[in-house]
Design a protein around this motif. Structure first.
Motif, PDB file in Angstrom:
ATOM      1  N   GLU A  45      -4.617   3.036   1.563  1.00  0.00           N
ATOM      2  CA  GLU A  45      -5.588   2.114   0.969  1.00  0.00           C
ATOM      3  C   GLU A  45      -6.442   1.381   1.994  1.00  0.00           C
ATOM      4  OE1 GLU A  45      -5.969   2.210  -2.212  1.00  0.00           O
ATOM      5  OE2 GLU A  45      -4.240   3.549  -2.479  1.00  0.00           O
ATOM      6  N   ARG A  46      -5.857   1.054   3.154  1.00  0.00           N
ATOM      7  CA  ARG A  46      -6.546   0.159   4.082  1.00  0.00           C
ATOM      8  C   ARG A  46      -6.180   0.458   5.533  1.00  0.00           C
ATOM      9  NH1 ARG A  46      -4.646  -2.254  -0.290  1.00  0.00           N
ATOM     10  NH2 ARG A  46      -6.124  -3.373  -1.624  1.00  0.00           N
ATOM     11  N   GLU A  97     -11.476  -1.763   4.153  1.00  0.00           N
ATOM     12  CA  GLU A  97     -11.270  -1.099   2.870  1.00  0.00           C
ATOM     13  C   GLU A  97     -11.923   0.283   2.892  1.00  0.00           C
ATOM     14  OE1 GLU A  97      -9.506  -2.428   0.460  1.00  0.00           O
ATOM     15  OE2 GLU A  97      -9.395  -4.556   1.015  1.00  0.00           O
ATOM     16  N   THR A 146      -2.947   2.848   6.188  1.00  0.00           N
ATOM     17  CA  THR A 146      -2.268   3.241   4.953  1.00  0.00           C
ATOM     18  C   THR A 146      -3.255   4.054   4.103  1.00  0.00           C
ATOM     19  OG1 THR A 146      -2.951   1.360   3.585  1.00  0.00           O
ATOM     20  CG2 THR A 146      -1.035   1.032   5.029  1.00  0.00           C
ATOM     21  N   ASP A 168       0.809  -1.223   0.000  1.00  0.00           N
ATOM     22  CA  ASP A 168       0.000   0.000   0.000  1.00  0.00           C
ATOM     23  C   ASP A 168       0.842   1.274   0.000  1.00  0.00           C
ATOM     24  OD1 ASP A 168      -2.213  -1.592   0.071  1.00  0.00           O
ATOM     25  OD2 ASP A 168      -2.779  -1.140   2.138  1.00  0.00           O
TER      26      ASP A 168
END
Length: 324
Positions: free
Chosen positions: A243-244, A258, A241, A142
């Motif tokens: 992203e996640r 998510e 991060t 990520d």
């Protein structure tokens, strides 16, 4: 694989867990213990004889002391046993955390290893969980962590009834809570600064009961932490991060959030070794014996550096690697 016998010092439950791993890896072990009761229990559980007595006396029986050892004695004896092994010529050690109960003890071990060119690693087995490996791979993919959050709340009402020496109770933060902190810094980054507060105490732990703080890592990820030993709670580490969100709570499992969902989904990981053996131990021993360059192994030198940050968290103070 290391061909000469592995010296396993200690005969308690943790030593039994190590013996199970070592035997599964088809290694020859020599077990040294102090107490007859724990030695007999070890022999019954593992089928391996235990030589009992004072460590110095037992080591004197060897013409050549095995150069590789695993130290799995009680926390208050880790420092002294490690020093005895170094003095006897054992030059590659895996020592149960926290290696010493004070910053002075840990730094002394680090200095001794530097002077004698010995290798010593501190056994933080949660670095080797399957959940940790999966989280780490995802975090790297990520683009790295943006922020880190962890909670090292201890189950104080369960702890206070244990039969432990007063020194181990008083140093519980270093001996137990640093499992969480080490994992948070392993996944999220080494701290470059921390500022903490602490409040209260317990009858068995005078050095604080509630801990909060914040800081940042060397890679500019922000850190926040909290622990309240007076209230219910549980250990947990979260890494965010772009992203996640990666959540290890409990740490043996990995949950992922998510961007498109408020839900946490449990990751599918191969944790068969963590179920067959004490979690993380098989991979930790494997790395110690086979791969000196495995960055999951925590050297005593790095541990000594991190210990200063641990102390600032416990004391509710300021930490910077450059501060005196």
């Amino acid at each position: 694989m290391t061909q000469s016998p592995i010296l396993l010092v200690g005969a308690g439950l943790m030593a039994q867990a190590y013996a199970k791993v070592l035997l599964a890896q088809n290694l020859s072990i020599v077990v040294l213990g102090r107490g007859e009761v724990s030695a007999r229990a070890f022999e019954a559980a593992c089928g391996v004889p235990v030589f009992t007595g004072e460590l110095d006396t037992l080591l004197q029986k060897y013409q050549t002391v095995p150069h590789t050892a695993i130290v799995a004695v009680s926390a208050q004896n880790l420092y002294q046993v490690s020093r005895q092994l170094l003095s006897a010529g054992c030059n590659r050690l895996l020592v149960e955390k926290p290696a010493g109960l004070t910053l002075d003890e840990v730094c002394h071990l680090s200095d001794e290893c530097a002077q004698t060119h010995a290798e010593m690693y501190v056994a933080y087995n949660r670095r080797f969980y399957a959940s940790t490996a999966a989280a780490r791979a995802g975090i790297i993919a990520d683009g790295g962590p943006l922020s880190v959050k962890f909670d090292f709340t201890e189950a104080s009402r369960r702890i206070e009834v244990l039969s432990k020496p007063a020194a181990e109770f008083e140093s519980w933060f270093f001996g137990n809570s640093t499992h969480v902190i080490d994992l948070a810094f392993f996944l999220g980054g080494t701290p470059s600064e921390l500022l903490g507060k602490r409040l209260g105490q317990l009858s068995w732990h005078s050095e604080g009961a509630v801990f909060t703080g914040h800081g940042k890592t060397v890679n500019n990820a922000l850190i926040s932490y909290h622990a309240n030993w007076l209230a219910p709670g549980r250990w947990g580490v979260e890494i965010m991060t772009r992203e996640r969100r990666y959540v290890l709570q409990p740490m043996e499992q990995l949950f992922i959030q998510e961007h498109t969902s408020f839900s946490l989904t449990q990751a599918d990981i191969d944790d068969s070794l963590d179920k067959q053996f004490k979690p993380g131990l098989y991979k930790q021993v494997e790395a110690f014996l086979n791969n000196e360059n495995d960055d999951r192994l925590l050297s005593i030198e790095e541990h000594a550096k991190l210990f200063r940050s641990y102390q600032s968290i416990r004391d509710g103070g300021f930490f910077s690697p450059d501060a005196n």
